[in-house]
Design a protein around this motif. Structure first.
Motif, PDB file in Angstrom:
ATOM      1  N   CYS A 322      46.795  52.159  41.271  1.00 39.33           N
ATOM      2  CA  CYS A 322      47.548  53.561  40.816  1.00 39.33           C
ATOM      3  C   CYS A 322      47.597  54.465  41.905  1.00 39.33           C
ATOM      4  O   CYS A 322      47.962  55.656  41.863  1.00 39.33           O
ATOM      5  N   TYR A 332      48.055  55.087  34.705  1.00 40.44           N
ATOM      6  CA  TYR A 332      48.803  54.339  33.834  1.00 40.44           C
ATOM      7  C   TYR A 332      48.583  55.053  32.182  1.00 40.44           C
ATOM      8  O   TYR A 332      48.819  54.674  31.381  1.00 40.44           O
ATOM      9  N   CYS A 360      44.912  49.685  35.120  1.00 40.13           N
ATOM     10  CA  CYS A 360      45.651  49.317  35.989  1.00 40.13           C
ATOM     11  C   CYS A 360      45.781  47.705  36.165  1.00 40.13           C
ATOM     12  O   CYS A 360      46.840  47.207  36.530  1.00 40.13           O
ATOM     13  N   ALA A 363      48.406  46.645  33.289  1.00 41.41           N
ATOM     14  CA  ALA A 363      49.434  46.866  33.883  1.00 41.41           C
ATOM     15  C   ALA A 363      50.278  45.833  34.842  1.00 41.41           C
ATOM     16  O   ALA A 363      51.193  45.408  34.787  1.00 41.41           O
ATOM     17  N   MET A 364      49.418  45.695  35.863  1.00 37.20           N
ATOM     18  CA  MET A 364      49.864  44.587  36.888  1.00 37.20           C
ATOM     19  C   MET A 364      50.110  43.448  36.231  1.00 37.20           C
ATOM     20  O   MET A 364      50.977  42.402  36.532  1.00 37.20           O
ATOM     21  N   TYR A 365      49.261  42.931  35.429  1.00 32.82           N
ATOM     22  CA  TYR A 365      49.204  41.595  34.431  1.00 32.82           C
ATOM     23  C   TYR A 365      50.496  41.631  33.756  1.00 32.82           C
ATOM     24  O   TYR A 365      51.312  40.354  33.770  1.00 32.82           O
ATOM     25  N   ASN A 366      50.692  42.563  32.905  1.00 28.63           N
ATOM     26  CA  ASN A 366      51.946  42.608  32.174  1.00 28.63           C
ATOM     27  C   ASN A 366      53.083  42.651  32.911  1.00 28.63           C
ATOM     28  O   ASN A 366      54.146  42.115  32.636  1.00 28.63           O
ATOM     29  N   ASN A 367      53.186  43.182  34.368  1.00 34.44           N
ATOM     30  CA  ASN A 367      54.270  43.379  35.040  1.00 34.44           C
ATOM     31  C   ASN A 367      54.521  41.686  35.909  1.00 34.44           C
ATOM     32  O   ASN A 367      55.308  41.481  36.540  1.00 34.44           O
ATOM     33  N   GLY A 368      53.707  40.757  35.689  1.00 32.57           N
ATOM     34  CA  GLY A 368      53.707  39.632  36.229  1.00 32.57           C
ATOM     35  C   GLY A 368      54.180  38.294  35.516  1.00 32.57           C
ATOM     36  O   GLY A 368      54.955  38.602  34.640  1.00 32.57           O
ATOM     37  N   ASN A 369      53.680  37.198  35.947  1.00 30.01           N
ATOM     38  CA  ASN A 369      54.079  36.037  35.082  1.00 30.01           C
ATOM     39  C   ASN A 369      53.469  35.814  33.800  1.00 30.01           C
ATOM     40  O   ASN A 369      53.819  34.944  33.100  1.00 30.01           O
ATOM     41  N   LYS A 370      52.183  36.314  33.561  1.00 34.99           N
ATOM     42  CA  LYS A 370      51.747  36.205  32.381  1.00 34.99           C
ATOM     43  C   LYS A 370      51.302  34.963  31.907  1.00 34.99           C
ATOM     44  O   LYS A 370      51.356  34.430  30.699  1.00 34.99           O
ATOM     45  N   GLU A 427      60.705  35.218  31.864  1.00 33.08           N
ATOM     46  CA  GLU A 427      59.798  35.556  33.207  1.00 33.08           C
ATOM     47  C   GLU A 427      60.603  35.901  34.309  1.00 33.08           C
ATOM     48  O   GLU A 427      60.064  36.221  35.329  1.00 33.08           O
TER      49      GLU A 427
END
Length: 528
Positions: A322, A332, A360, A363-370, A427
């Protein structure tokens, strides 16, 4: 009236200009600016060696080139610009040594005027350009040129002067048009019979080919000039580019041979089914992937907590996600409101020790492939088992009884990837939208030796984890929502290395092992 020196540069056929490649960066006007030729060559060399990035500081520029994201970053300002690689550069690269006798000015020798149909065609469509060139020759050779038109019945060179021999290749569906010319004194008219292409340019292709029975042999020492992209997909029509190239080289007194560039050998000779064998030490000959089944056993908060250790007294430095200070709240805050994670909490990743706000990381995890894994944004260390977004498809692998260049003592492992078009899943970039799959099935090649079989096994693991392909925007065509490679380079050229995607390449196997490791696929994976 200022006189300035000029010079010519001749580049190696294996360099970027020799392959018709140019690298460009996006300027502030959203248009593309090419790099200087020397920088293009450096970038292309690093790209062909599958380097993940390139530092241009050795050339005096404070930029980093990232091939995975096709971007350029300023080391001082951290500003990023888009980067692209074009393969339609019509650059006339000379192959072979340049004879000293052909240096400017031209030495005295006997020769004949250029009478190839390519130059005649350009002359018929670019009379103005030829008139300019003719006027320049009048100044260089006073009294030697009697006609203003390049091919309108007059000799271009004075008697006793070496003349260029320009030959066009591939003008009629791959046939080289080579026309013999005769010697003429200055001021003499050129007989129409000596210029068979002159009266045949408007005839159908078969008649035109029949009228070119006499084909001249390229004189010894005349350099070959490969003309790229004769299919006409570039911004400049290739026939015009080839013709103007010949005229300009002729103006400098250089003998030139315009030919088709060599074509890459993409596939091996035909192989019967009985000659195809399983790869020793590798189970099976085919792997299939289906639609991804999302794991619902762990929440994103649980995944983040699994890999971090809370830090009570964080240092006064930036969170690189961030860009806020670690001693303050996450950037965030207010965007995410997870249970049990406060915006001021800071955590340290267990392996590498890099620190971030927990919010942070979430947020990075939620924006990825999970997929239950985390990847450190600073050092790229992977926590857990990383999986990708590769769409459903099939991977086949087997031995064929042919050898790759550089591996003459080994057979070849052939990998065939096949992914059909389909609908994007949750995804993918645009869920519910159709994606395309161009160029499938794609054939790739490895040498059948110990390291080649190791690479194959790791590629199978990467395939099962859906890491070989992804859905995105093609760097070559610009098409979006299409299947593209996912940062693990493959060799798709069997019998040559004209595109940089073939053999011989002694560093390829080591490079691809490093790329697989960067995706979390290591030799330790094979032991599990």
């Amino acid at each position: 009236g200022t006189m300035r020196p000029v010079r010519r540069n001749f580049y190696d056929p294996s360099s970027a200009p020799g392959k018709g490649i140019v690298w460009e960066w996006e300027n502030d006007n959203n248009s593309w600016t090419p790099y200087d030729m020397d920088i293009c060559i450096t970038i292309q060399n690093a790209y062909e060696k599958q380097h993940p990035w390139l530092d241009l500081s050795s050339l005096g520029f404070c930029y980093l080139i990232y091939f995975s994201s096709m971007s350029q970053m300023n080391r001082q300002t951290q500003r990023k610009r888009r980067l692209r690689r074009r393969m339609d550069l019509a650059y006339p690269l000379t192959m072979g040594s340049i004879p000293k006798s052909q240096s400017w000015p031209v030495g005295s020798s006997t020769g004949t005027p250029c009478s190839c149909p390519q130059c005649l065609l350009v002359n018929s469509t670019r009379a103005a350009s030829n008139a300019i060139l003719a006027s320049q020759r009048r100044k260089l050779y006073p009294g030697g040129v009697r006609q203003s038109s390049t091919f309108a019945g007059g000799a271009l060179w004075p008697a006793g002067t070496g003349t260029p021999a320009v030959v066009a290749g591939g003008a009629a569906k791959g046939e080289g048009l080579r026309v013999a010319g005769a010697g003429f004194a200055p001021g003499q008219g050129v007989p129409s019979a000596a210029l068979p292409g002159l009266n045949n340019l408007n005839r159908p292709g078969t008649q035109r080919g029949a009228g070119l029975g006499a084909r001249a042999t390229v004189p010894p020492g005349v350099p070959a000039l490969p003309v790229k992209n004769l299919n006409g997909t570039g911004p400049v029509h290739p026939a015009l580019a080839a013709g103007m190239t010949g005229i300009l080289m002729c103006a400098a007194g250089l003998p030139v041979c315009l030919t088709r560039a060599p074509k890459p050998i993409l596939h091996p000779p035909p192989v019967s089914k009985s000659d195809i064998k399983p790869v020793p030490g590798v189970n099976g000959i085919c792997r299939k992937t289906k639609k991804k089944q999302l794991k619902k056993s762990k929440t994103p908060e649980d995944v983040v907590r699994r890999y971090i250790q809370k830090v009570k007294n964080p240092p006064d430095e930036d969170c690189t996600i961030c860009m806020e200070r670690l001693v303050t709240s996450s950037g965030y805050e207010g965007v995410l409101s997870p249970r049990g994670i406060k915006p001021e909490l800071v955590g340290k990743l267990g392996k590498c020790g890099h620190m971030y706000h927990l919010l942070c990381l979430l947020a990075m995890y939620n924006n990825g492939n999970k997929d239950g894994s985390l990847q450190c944004p600073t050092c790229k260390a992977i926590y857990g088992e990383k999986t990708g977004t590769q769409p459903p498809g099939k991977m086949e692998f087997h031995l064929i009884p042919h050898s790759l260049p550089g591996y003459t003592d080994s057979n070849t492992i052939r990998i065939v990837y096949d992914i059909p078009t389909g609908i994007q899943g949750p995804e993918h970039p645009n869920p519910g939208k159709k994606f395309t799959a161009r160029g499938f099935p794609r054939h790739c090649y490895l040498p059948d030796n110990e390291k080649g079989r190791k690479v194959l096994k790791l590629l199978i693991v990467a395939w099962d984890r859906r890491l070989i392909f992804t859905i995105g925007t093609s760097n070559t065509t610009g098409e979006s929502d299409t299947v593209v490679w996912n940062e693990i380079h493959h060799k798709t050229e069997f019998g040559s290395n004209l595109t940089g995607h073939g053999y011989p390449d002694p560093n390829y196997l080591d490079n691809v092992l490093a790329e697989l490791l960067a995706q979390g696929v290591s030799e330790a994976t094979l032991k599990d």
